[in-house]
Motif scaffolding. Sequence first.
Motif, PDB file in Angstrom:
ATOM      1  N   ILE A  82     -47.031 -25.633 -12.178  1.00 27.37           N
ATOM      2  CA  ILE A  82     -45.574 -25.830 -12.216  1.00 27.37           C
ATOM      3  C   ILE A  82     -45.072 -26.638 -11.015  1.00 27.37           C
ATOM      4  O   ILE A  82     -44.249 -27.551 -11.160  1.00 27.37           O
ATOM      5  CB  ILE A  82     -44.853 -24.468 -12.278  1.00 27.37           C
ATOM      6  N   LEU A  83     -45.565 -26.318  -9.811  1.00 29.92           N
ATOM      7  CA  LEU A  83     -45.063 -26.965  -8.596  1.00 29.92           C
ATOM      8  C   LEU A  83     -45.906 -28.160  -8.160  1.00 29.92           C
ATOM      9  O   LEU A  83     -45.522 -28.870  -7.231  1.00 29.92           O
ATOM     10  CB  LEU A  83     -44.998 -25.939  -7.449  1.00 29.92           C
ATOM     11  N   VAL A  84     -47.039 -28.388  -8.835  1.00 27.35           N
ATOM     12  CA  VAL A  84     -47.948 -29.455  -8.411  1.00 27.35           C
ATOM     13  C   VAL A  84     -47.298 -30.823  -8.573  1.00 27.35           C
ATOM     14  O   VAL A  84     -47.388 -31.687  -7.687  1.00 27.35           O
ATOM     15  CB  VAL A  84     -49.273 -29.390  -9.184  1.00 27.35           C
ATOM     16  N   TYR A  85     -46.648 -31.038  -9.695  1.00 26.02           N
ATOM     17  CA  TYR A  85     -46.050 -32.346  -9.956  1.00 26.02           C
ATOM     18  C   TYR A  85     -45.006 -32.699  -8.895  1.00 26.02           C
ATOM     19  O   TYR A  85     -44.956 -33.836  -8.413  1.00 26.02           O
ATOM     20  CB  TYR A  85     -45.423 -32.376 -11.352  1.00 26.02           C
ATOM     21  N   ASP A  86     -44.183 -31.732  -8.536  1.00 25.91           N
ATOM     22  CA  ASP A  86     -43.144 -31.984  -7.529  1.00 25.91           C
ATOM     23  C   ASP A  86     -43.774 -32.371  -6.184  1.00 25.91           C
ATOM     24  O   ASP A  86     -43.280 -33.267  -5.491  1.00 25.91           O
ATOM     25  CB  ASP A  86     -42.259 -30.742  -7.348  1.00 25.91           C
TER      26      ASP A  86
END
Length: 459
Positions: free
Chosen positions: A421-425
């Motif tokens: 979930i937070l990897v792309y950001d």
Amino acid sequence: MKPHTVGSIRAIVLGELVHGSNEVEILHGAYRIKQIKHKNTILFTSKRIINWKGLKVYFPLVLATDRKYSSEEIPEDLTIIQVSNSEEAYWKFVKYYRSLFQLPVVAITGTSGKTTTKEIIKHILSPDKNITSTNLTSNSRTAYLQYLLSIEEDTEAAIFETAVGSPGDVLKAGEYFKPTIGIITNIGAHHLNYCKTLEGYIQAKGEMVKIIDPTGVLIINTEDINTRKIDLKSFLGRVIKVGTHWSCHFKAEDIQYVQDGMQFSVKHKGKNYQLFVPGYGEHQVYNALAALAAVYEMGVTIPEAAIHLKTFRKFNKQLQVMEGINDSVILDDTWSITTTSLEAALKVLNEIGKEKKKIAIIGTITDLGSWGYIIHEQAGELIRQIGVDVLITVGQHASIMAEHAVKMGFSSPVYTFNNTILVYDLLNKIVDSNTIILIKGDMYSKPISELASKLRKKK
């Protein structure tokens, strides 16, 4: 499948006709009800079938069984062959059917490279020969019968993957296919949940030695440490070695990264040949060498094979290079993950990512059972040895890699996430046009696959 009549099958399995006609034609085979997909199928089973209604769409159907049915139970258009033992009858049929064909049959096993090696062989042979093979990565034992029956009178060669989920799988494949050429691409550490130990896994892969025809050949990567542990003393056929060592029958030299693939020369019987194989990495050269050795045994010269090899197209998600977010480069290797394929992918990342910031996103290695912690630590050691500029792991077990790499002296930035979930950001902040991103996982990890798709530059 080569067509047979009920009468001819009865003679093979020593069965008695209790209902139907000897003249019914059989075009397909099955040993589970869910494998029945066509009319004119013979089903070998000892289980009692109650729901005939669901099968009527596949009538005429032939049943070879050791069960007794009353005349009231038997539908029209059903033929029943009564046998004393359904399993024995099934294997009589399998062995008989394989004996009908004298042709080269290649069986391929290994931790990594099975599918690619199979597809290269198929690609080289297909322009001039009628080939049958396993479909993509569908290589489980439940599919063996269908692949065997795909051999027909006009088939000139067959290429089958023989994967190892547990001990005995390769032996079982050998009972079906009876290969004349065997290939072991490499042996890493995988499926330890069933093989229990690395030694057990090596032995399971080594079953290949027992299933090759005594007049056949075994093709091995002589430089693979675990493959060298296989006992070849009992093997009666010829052993063909591929690799870069001077003792190899097919010896690769002058290996270079070039546009879209690998350029190298092959020394064979004192002569040198120039070759190109699409796809990056020295592991791709080894896949090509094994394929060359196999097709050479089937009468294809190295110059002929080299022409076809140039046009081979590897599958997507196998170190696939594409444009990524913020004008970066994405190296999508989400086909599968083992320590063997991880090492290969990291080496490719470092080679084609020279002068760029190198980021590795790595997911969990599955099918390890109680060995999960140790193998993920070994993966962490590989990361430390080969090196990247930023390491990102996704999944609870994958974090073991990061922790161990840091413990062993890995000093680059490390990020661990339980999900994507937070990897792309994070990537959106640290990635630019001077960045190359390796994303490594397997095709069954939906979050990793979705992240890889999200990272691609949208057209």
